[in-house]
Design a protein around this motif. Structure first.
Motif, PDB file in Angstrom:
ATOM      1  N   PRO A  60     -63.815  -1.298  -8.672  1.00  0.00           N
ATOM      2  CA  PRO A  60     -64.792  -2.396  -8.720  1.00  0.00           C
ATOM      3  C   PRO A  60     -65.801  -2.260  -7.585  1.00  0.00           C
ATOM      4  N   ILE A  61     -67.040  -2.636  -7.849  1.00  0.00           N
ATOM      5  CA  ILE A  61     -68.079  -2.616  -6.819  1.00  0.00           C
ATOM      6  C   ILE A  61     -68.113  -4.002  -6.178  1.00  0.00           C
ATOM      7  N   PRO A  62     -67.662  -4.120  -4.924  1.00  0.00           N
ATOM      8  CA  PRO A  62     -67.619  -5.448  -4.288  1.00  0.00           C
ATOM      9  C   PRO A  62     -68.999  -6.091  -4.232  1.00  0.00           C
ATOM     10  N   GLY A  63     -69.027  -7.388  -4.405  1.00  0.00           N
ATOM     11  CA  GLY A  63     -70.297  -8.100  -4.378  1.00  0.00           C
ATOM     12  C   GLY A  63     -70.555  -8.835  -3.071  1.00  0.00           C
ATOM     13  N   ASP A  64     -69.519  -8.922  -2.204  1.00  0.00           N
ATOM     14  CA  ASP A  64     -69.688  -9.661  -0.956  1.00  0.00           C
ATOM     15  C   ASP A  64     -70.440  -8.834   0.075  1.00  0.00           C
ATOM     16  N   THR A  65     -71.240  -9.495   0.894  1.00  0.00           N
ATOM     17  CA  THR A  65     -71.984  -8.836   1.983  1.00  0.00           C
ATOM     18  C   THR A  65     -71.810  -9.668   3.252  1.00  0.00           C
ATOM     19  N   SER A 199     -68.066  13.961  -9.764  1.00  0.00           N
ATOM     20  CA  SER A 199     -67.313  13.189  -8.775  1.00  0.00           C
ATOM     21  C   SER A 199     -66.712  11.950  -9.434  1.00  0.00           C
ATOM     22  N   ILE A 200     -65.544  11.570  -8.928  1.00  0.00           N
ATOM     23  CA  ILE A 200     -64.880  10.350  -9.386  1.00  0.00           C
ATOM     24  C   ILE A 200     -64.614   9.478  -8.174  1.00  0.00           C
ATOM     25  N   VAL A 201     -65.282   8.333  -8.099  1.00  0.00           N
ATOM     26  CA  VAL A 201     -65.088   7.401  -6.992  1.00  0.00           C
ATOM     27  C   VAL A 201     -63.864   6.549  -7.307  1.00  0.00           C
ATOM     28  N   LYS A 202     -62.827   6.735  -6.506  1.00  0.00           N
ATOM     29  CA  LYS A 202     -61.537   6.093  -6.784  1.00  0.00           C
ATOM     30  C   LYS A 202     -61.376   4.762  -6.080  1.00  0.00           C
ATOM     31  N   ASP A 203     -62.020   4.598  -4.917  1.00  0.00           N
ATOM     32  CA  ASP A 203     -61.800   3.377  -4.145  1.00  0.00           C
ATOM     33  C   ASP A 203     -63.040   3.068  -3.315  1.00  0.00           C
ATOM     34  N   ILE A 204     -63.381   1.788  -3.222  1.00  0.00           N
ATOM     35  CA  ILE A 204     -64.486   1.312  -2.378  1.00  0.00           C
ATOM     36  C   ILE A 204     -63.922   0.215  -1.496  1.00  0.00           C
ATOM     37  N   ARG A 205     -63.990   0.425  -0.175  1.00  0.00           N
ATOM     38  CA  ARG A 205     -63.357  -0.526   0.732  1.00  0.00           C
ATOM     39  C   ARG A 205     -64.229  -0.748   1.962  1.00  0.00           C
ATOM     40  N   LEU A 206     -64.294  -2.003   2.405  1.00  0.00           N
ATOM     41  CA  LEU A 206     -65.051  -2.359   3.601  1.00  0.00           C
ATOM     42  C   LEU A 206     -64.142  -2.302   4.824  1.00  0.00           C
TER      43      LEU A 206
END
Length: 254
Positions: A60-65, A199-206
């Motif tokens: 998921p692409i986080p929406g919080d900033t 490419s495969i983006v597996k994780d998106i983390r802040l």
């Protein structure tokens, strides 16, 4: 036998079965493609590049900033890795997947473990053996954001956590908090200029990350960490759009 009535019953039964199967197929498709369903936060050019380069995003692409400050941290032991410490009482390795249970089991032996978060995508490799039989946890900034530079390694064998290696640091916010770059814009920058084909983006983390120097005092900035599948790469994008690839420790400006 009333064949007309029986035929109607069979038709209704088949219709009901088809409806159930159709719902199950839809539900399975939703679970499989869930993170990929909404790319509306990416502009049309970025979505087109994704298709052209066959890039997949399975997170998921986080929406919080949030607004976050930069961070300074100091090594308590001159930045050297502590020797591995054997646990007096090994614990079940499956506890690592449940934070509260892990803290309850290990807090008597590992100080401040309640302020660490398990990172299933990071690994701790032993220089001598190259083995990776360790779980990795990161200290949390403001009890929420992991500091990716610092690792607590929990070594395991025969389904038991048998020892650990912990680098002690002192954390200190060092700058005024600023609004974080949206994850969608950070991802677009990587797709446009950095990610190779397929490419495969597996994780998106802040979290926090910074290039390390030969000093007790270090600086880390808020970043979006993008982890690729199969260990093919990890990228950190800072709030100003600068990109760090730790394999080269090279920062490229926007």
């Amino acid at each position: 036998m009333d064949w007309s009535r029986a035929k109607n019953v069979l038709i209704c039964t088949f219709l009901l079965l088809n409806a159930v199967l159709g719902y199950q197929l839809w539900h399975d498709a939703q679970e499989t493609a869930g993170p990929n369903l909404d790319f509306t936060s990416l502009d049309e050019n970025t979505q087109r590049l994704m298709e052209e380069k066959s890039i997949q995003v399975l997170a998921p692409i986080p929406g919080d900033t949030p607004q976050l400050p930069k961070l300074s941290y100091t090594y308590v032991h001159s930045g050297e890795k502590d020797d591995r410490v054997q646990l007096v009482k090994p614990v079940d390795s499956k506890l690592v997947f449940t934070h509260d249970a892990l803290v309850e089991a290990l807090e008597p032996q590992i100080k401040d473990i309640d302020n660490y978060q398990y990172d299933p995508l990071d690994v701790q490799e032993e220089p001598a053996s190259g083995q990776t039989d360790a779980f990795v946890l990161h200290p949390l900034v403001q009890d929420k954001w992991p500091l990716f530079n610092v690792k607590l390694a929990l070594f395991y064998s025969n389904q038991k956590i048998t020892g650990y290696r912990k680098i002690q640091v002192i954390l200190q916010p060092s700058d005024e908090a600023k609004k974080m770059l949206p994850a969608s814009k950070a991802l677009a920058r990587l797709i446009d200029s950095y990610l190779p084909r397929d490419s495969i983006v597996k994780d998106i983390r802040l979290g926090y990350y910074g290039q390390t120097f030969n000093s007790d005092s270090q600086v880390a900035a808020p970043v979006w960490r993008f982890m690729l599948d199969n260990g093919k790469g990890v990228y950190y994008v800072q709030m100003n759009g600068d990109v760090i690839s730790p394999k080269t420790e090279h920062t490229e400006g926007s």
